[in-house]
Design an enzyme around this catalytic site. Structure first.
Site, mmCIF file in Angstrom:
data_model
loop_
_atom_site.group_PDB
_atom_site.id
_atom_site.type_symbol
_atom_site.label_atom_id
_atom_site.label_comp_id
_atom_site.label_asym_id
_atom_site.label_seq_id
_atom_site.Cartn_x
_atom_site.Cartn_y
_atom_site.Cartn_z
ATOM 1 N N HIS A 58 0.827 -1.220 0.000
ATOM 2 C CA HIS A 58 0.000 0.000 0.000
ATOM 3 C C HIS A 58 0.859 1.268 0.000
ATOM 4 C CE1 HIS A 58 -3.912 -2.032 0.866
ATOM 5 N NE2 HIS A 58 -3.121 -2.932 1.429
ATOM 6 N N ASN A 96 -10.251 -2.738 2.719
ATOM 7 C CA ASN A 96 -9.981 -2.739 1.279
ATOM 8 C C ASN A 96 -11.276 -2.505 0.513
ATOM 9 O OD1 ASN A 96 -7.231 -3.227 1.360
ATOM 10 N ND2 ASN A 96 -7.416 -5.439 1.114
ATOM 11 N N HIS A 107 -3.478 0.993 12.569
ATOM 12 C CA HIS A 107 -3.206 -0.245 13.312
ATOM 13 C C HIS A 107 -4.526 -0.854 13.758
ATOM 14 C CE1 HIS A 107 -1.826 -3.159 16.069
ATOM 15 N NE2 HIS A 107 -1.764 -2.417 17.152
HETATM 16 FE FE1 HDE Z 1 -2.345 -4.768 5.478
HETATM 17 N N1 HDE Z 1 -0.523 -3.985 5.939
HETATM 18 N N2 HDE Z 1 -1.684 -6.596 6.037
HETATM 19 N N3 HDE Z 1 -4.124 -5.632 4.907
HETATM 20 N N4 HDE Z 1 -3.013 -3.014 4.879
HETATM 21 C C1 HDE Z 1 -0.175 -2.692 5.806
HETATM 22 O O1 HDE Z 1 0.937 -1.440 7.435
HETATM 23 C C2 HDE Z 1 -0.533 -6.840 6.692
HETATM 24 C C3 HDE Z 1 -4.475 -6.923 5.051
HETATM 25 C C4 HDE Z 1 -4.274 -2.688 4.457
HETATM 26 O O2 HDE Z 1 -3.016 3.523 4.241
HETATM 27 C C5 HDE Z 1 1.149 -2.376 6.408
HETATM 28 O O3 HDE Z 1 1.352 0.694 7.945
HETATM 29 C C6 HDE Z 1 -0.444 -8.234 7.055
HETATM 30 C C7 HDE Z 1 -5.885 -7.095 4.853
HETATM 31 C C8 HDE Z 1 -4.341 -1.303 4.128
HETATM 32 O O4 HDE Z 1 -1.384 3.313 5.678
HETATM 33 C C9 HDE Z 1 1.582 -3.709 7.008
HETATM 34 C C10 HDE Z 1 -1.589 -8.814 6.581
HETATM 35 C C11 HDE Z 1 -6.365 -5.856 4.566
HETATM 36 C C12 HDE Z 1 -3.075 -0.790 4.369
HETATM 37 C C13 HDE Z 1 0.451 -4.626 6.616
HETATM 38 C C14 HDE Z 1 -2.365 -7.775 5.943
HETATM 39 C C15 HDE Z 1 -5.252 -4.954 4.606
HETATM 40 C C16 HDE Z 1 -2.268 -1.870 4.838
HETATM 41 C C17 HDE Z 1 2.116 -1.697 5.487
HETATM 42 C C18 HDE Z 1 -2.000 -10.264 6.683
HETATM 43 C C19 HDE Z 1 -7.806 -5.451 4.236
HETATM 44 C C20 HDE Z 1 -2.601 0.634 4.137
HETATM 45 C C21 HDE Z 1 2.294 -0.294 6.017
HETATM 46 C C22 HDE Z 1 -2.050 -10.741 8.024
HETATM 47 C C23 HDE Z 1 -8.753 -5.732 5.294
HETATM 48 C C24 HDE Z 1 -2.787 1.465 5.349
HETATM 49 C C25 HDE Z 1 1.482 -0.246 7.209
HETATM 50 C C26 HDE Z 1 -2.357 2.886 5.065
HETATM 51 C C27 HDE Z 1 -0.936 -1.736 5.237
HETATM 52 C C28 HDE Z 1 0.437 -5.913 6.951
HETATM 53 C C29 HDE Z 1 -3.599 -8.031 5.311
HETATM 54 C C30 HDE Z 1 -5.403 -3.562 4.325
HETATM 55 C C31 HDE Z 1 2.945 -4.211 6.621
HETATM 56 C C32 HDE Z 1 0.700 -8.890 7.788
HETATM 57 C C33 HDE Z 1 -6.687 -8.402 4.977
HETATM 58 C C34 HDE Z 1 -5.562 -0.544 3.605
HETATM 59 O O5 HDE Z 1 1.654 -3.639 8.403
#
Ligand code: HDE
Length: 755
Positions: free
Chosen positions: A131, A203, A395
């Site tokens: 993202h 999402n 978070h």
């Molecule tokens: Fe994320 N995801 N994600 N994700 N995600 C990040 O956090 C992660 C997942 C989503 O505008 C990171 O600050 C793991 C689902 C959005 O700043 C990170 C897993 C959904 C955003 C991370 C998922 C999301 C992130 C990268 C599986 C939809 C952008 C930078 C367990 C429900 C937020 C950050 C923004 C961002 C990890 C799965 C949505 C690395 C480990 C499911 C919208 O922490």
């Protein structure tokens, strides 16, 4: 100090206000870079920093511990009238380094040079690992009170207004990648509630690729560019992605959403948002329910066509962020309703046979209606992208009392990851003290020190129990508004690395999605798979994915196989009967046209009567008119030109109005503008012909009156074709065009072979 300076500042401020008032009478096309019009000559005298533009907002001015400072947001920006060092000492020269003679070496003593260069050297922080590309805006959420029966969170109370910051994003691309690529979009909302910040990090697709968070690095490594050549950027049309999803078939449901038009949204304003996981809600009596969060856009769910998305990636890679910012600047504030699907919190944690802990499954809205509980409106653009959009940190563990988590194994891993990632990205554990992340609720933690500590903590005893700080801080009880983890019973079990059996169904809901699409949407899905797999190098990967398509639907598989020139395999799993969910289709409704872009093609050498009226009517309808003419500047009647035939392209427009029939302009030469093709000698400028052809191909509304009807005919179109409207006057054509535009596209123009 020159005593005349304050008077000069007041005079300039008055002029700015007067100019703004004039703008209100004559609305402007959005995109204004500065609150004042620049002078032709370089300004010579010092003035205080300009105020922010009218469309800009900024984080609340809070202390790192959440107290309202009551100072204006501009106090966080530059102060004073003169250039200074970071310590506030005024500087005389920032253009020349301090040297031993004009031709001599630069002196180590030059502290201003070193401060300036050192700071510049460290201006970048790591981009988000996923993202990375995004855009954000400020807004307000108003609760309806309708959630009271299931959730006690104060921000959902009737009429309660809560400030929010929202960031939209793509998943795969780097920070500078194009907006319109085929990908999932992030939709992350930070609610600054009185009871602590709530982050809903969702999402635009309601399911995810994986069921267990431990697979996240795998799916992202597969989706990101190949590790050797680092190509392709920001897209899934490559071998490693299809290698993974064809082997790890629980990804197939999310993948079919990506291959549908949901993967190429028209605008962030026209996307649904989903919390994806099932959450646990707690009401005032302590009773719990399970729930899924939904965002429903007031403007409806709309997408680009694939050709538009591809052209835009080159012509305007910032299309989605520009659309968001321009809409807010022009007053077309994007809105969504927050909705809940609510389920009983029983030990099975299933609903109608659907496992609520499986994030690859939806619960169709026809089975569990989405009940709206509040409204979000985005009404202010960021003042500084880095400070706000780049540094905002979401978070899933930021939860207010009333909203709790479930045992969804994807959600559980996210609870670790989002906190962890900020430590590197934002340089330490104090990222919640960055202005955009500061809570609006009082903060009284015992977290101390660390990089970038902004708080000046008092007291002697940041530990518990203590008596030196009179025992402070004290834990709160539920009656004092504490977040109390729901005491969920965990049945006696054995430690195991494994999944429940219910997680093994990978195809039935992908099939449900396919059968919920209209024929034209199915066509787009077929084309997307055929395109993406067609870009893969390895035939075995294509064959493996065809097997998954056969398990979703034999017609889908056959169509894609034909395009790839491969045989269609038989299904390897029984095909389940599915009941389509019409709520999944984008077609069939009408929606407001707020913030849509209407191109008005004019011939400056002919009759411009009525142009100002039409332009004004487009503004009045809440849309933005872009006048397209052979050359820039002002038309003879004083109307400004926004696009020339050279700079304009159909893909940025939602509708095209032809107010004239401009003959080929002098630069309508292939050597000057490749779009001109071999169009010389025609009645109509060939670039306008292309504009109309593309608009027609993309099923956009096309209107014409007066000489514009000749242009329409010269471009090969005729009144009576779907979405093509002519009339006696601009306003008459516009009113019919508006009706057509409310359906987003003239869908009849897309032929569909797949029923
Ligand atoms: Fe994320 N995801 N994600 N994700 N995600 C990040 O956090 C992660 C997942 C989503 O505008 C990171 O600050 C793991 C689902 C959005 O700043 C990170 C897993 C959904 C955003 C991370 C998922 C999301 C992130 C990268 C599986 C939809 C952008 C930078 C367990 C429900 C937020 C950050 C923004 C961002 C990890 C799965 C949505 C690395 C480990 C499911 C919208 O922490």
């Amino acid at each position: 100090m020159d005593p005349s300076k304050p008077a000069k500042v007041v005079k300039e401020a008055a002029e700015t206000v007067a100019a703004k008032a004039a703008e209100l009478l004559d609305p402007k096309v959005p995109g204004v870079p500065s609150p004042v019009s620049p002078s032709l000559e370089e300004p010579t005298g010092p003035v205080p920093p300009l105020p922010p533009r009218g469309d800009q907002g900024a984080p609340d001015t809070r202390t790192p511990t959440g107290a309202d400072t009551h100072v204006p947001a501009t106090a966080m920006a530059q102060q004073g009238a003169y250039l200074t060092t970071s310590q506030g000492a005024r500087l005389r020269d920032t253009d020349h380094s301090l040297k031993a003679g004009v031709r001599g070496p630069t002196l180590l003593q030059d502290h201003h040079l070193r401060e300036k260069i050192t700071h510049f050297d460290h201006e970048r922080i790591p981009e988000r690992v996923v993202h990375a590309r995004g855009a954000g805006a400020h807004g307000v959420f108003v609760g309806y009170g309708s959630a009271a029966g299931v959730c006690k969170a104060g921000f959902l109370a009737e009429g309660k207004e809560t400030p929010v910051f929202v960031r939209f994003s793509t998943v795969l691309g780097s920070r500078g990648s194009a907006d319109t690529v085929r990908d999932t979009r992030g939709f992350a909302t930070k609610f600054y509630t009185d009871e602590g910040t709530f982050d809903l990090v969702g999402n635009n697709i309601p399911v995810f690729f994986i069921q267990d968070g431990i697979k996240f690095p795998d799916v992202i490594h597969a989706g990101k560019p190949h590790p050797d050549r680092e190509i392709p950027q920001a897209q899934s049309a490559h071998d490693t992605f299809w290698d993974f999803v064809s082997l790890h078939t629980e990804a197939q449901h999310h993948t079919i959403w990506n291959m549908s038009d949901r993967g190429i949204p028209r605008s962030y304003r026209m996307m649904e948002g989903f919390g994806v996981h099932t959450f646990r809600l707690v009401n005032a009596e302590g009773a719990t329910s399970l729930a899924k969060f939904h965002w429903k856009p007031t403007l409806g769910v709309h997408s680009l066509t694939w050709e538009e998305a591809q052209l835009l990636a080159g012509l305007d890679p910032d299309f989605h962020r520009r659309d968001l910012y321009d809409a807010i600047e022009s007053g077309a504030y994007p809105e969504w309703e927050l909705g809940l699907q609510v389920f009983p919190d029983d030990p099975e944690q299933t609903f109608d046979g659907i496992d609520l802990l499986d994030p690859t499954k939806i619960v169709p809205e026809e089975l569990a209606p989405v009940q709206t509980v509040g409204r979000l409106r985005l009404d202010a653009n960021p003042t500084n992208f880095f400070a706000e959009v780049e540094q905002v940190a979401f978070h899933l563990g930021h939860l207010p009392p009333g909203i709790d988590v479930t045992d969804d194994p994807l959600l559980q891993a996210r609870l670790f990851s989002y906190l962890d990632t900020q430590i590197t990205r934002l340089g330490g554990p104090n990222f919640s003290q960055i202005p955009v992340n500061r809570p609006h609720a009082p903060v009284n933690d015992m977290l101390r020190d660390g990089f970038h500590q902004d708080a000046v903590h008092g007291g002697a005893a940041p530990y518990r129990p203590n008596s030196l700080d009179a025992g402070n801080p004290f834990p709160a009880g539920a009656d004092d508004g504490a977040f109390v983890d729901t005491p969920v019973t965990v049945t006696q079990s054995t430690k195991v690395r494994g999944n429940p059996v219910s997680f093994e169904d990978h195809f039935s809901q992908a099939r449900l999605f396919w059968h919920s699409m209209t024929p034209v949407e199915k066509e787009h899905i077929v084309r997307a798979y055929t395109f993406e797999l067609g870009k893969c190098y390895e035939q075995t990967i294509k064959e493996r994915q065809l097997q998954s398509l056969a398990n979703i639907d034999p017609v889908l598989c056959q169509e894609v196989a034909t395009g790839l020139g491969l045989p269609a395999p038989e299904p390897s799993v029984p095909l389940t009967d599915v009941v389509p969910s019409p709520a999944l289709s984008q077609l069939g409704g009408t929606w407001p046209q707020d913030g849509r872009l209407v191109g008005i093609v004019v011939d400056p050498d002919s009759d411009l009567d009525g142009l100002s009226t039409v332009r004004q009517a487009v503004f009045t309808a809440g849309m933005v008119p872009l006048v397209v003419a052979p050359r820039g500047g002002m038309l003879p009647n004083g109307v400004p030109v926004q696009r020339t035939f050279l700079t304009g392209r159909s893909v940025e427009l939602d509708a095209v109005l032809l107010a004239g029939c401009p003959a080929p302009a002098p630069d309508a030469l292939p050597a000057r503008d490749a779009k001109a093709g071999n169009g010389s000698g025609e009645l109509l400028d060939p670039r306008v012909r292309l504009l109309v052809e593309e608009a027609f191909r993309h099923a956009k509304v096309i209107g014409a009156w007066g000489a514009g009807v000749d242009a329409l005919t010269a471009a090969g179109r005729a009144p009576g074709e779907a979405g093509v409207v002519i009339g006696d006057s601009g306003p008459e054509v516009l009113s019919t065009a508006l009706e057509l535009l409310s359906r987003h596209r003239a869908w009849e123009r897309f032929p569909a072979g797949v029923a």
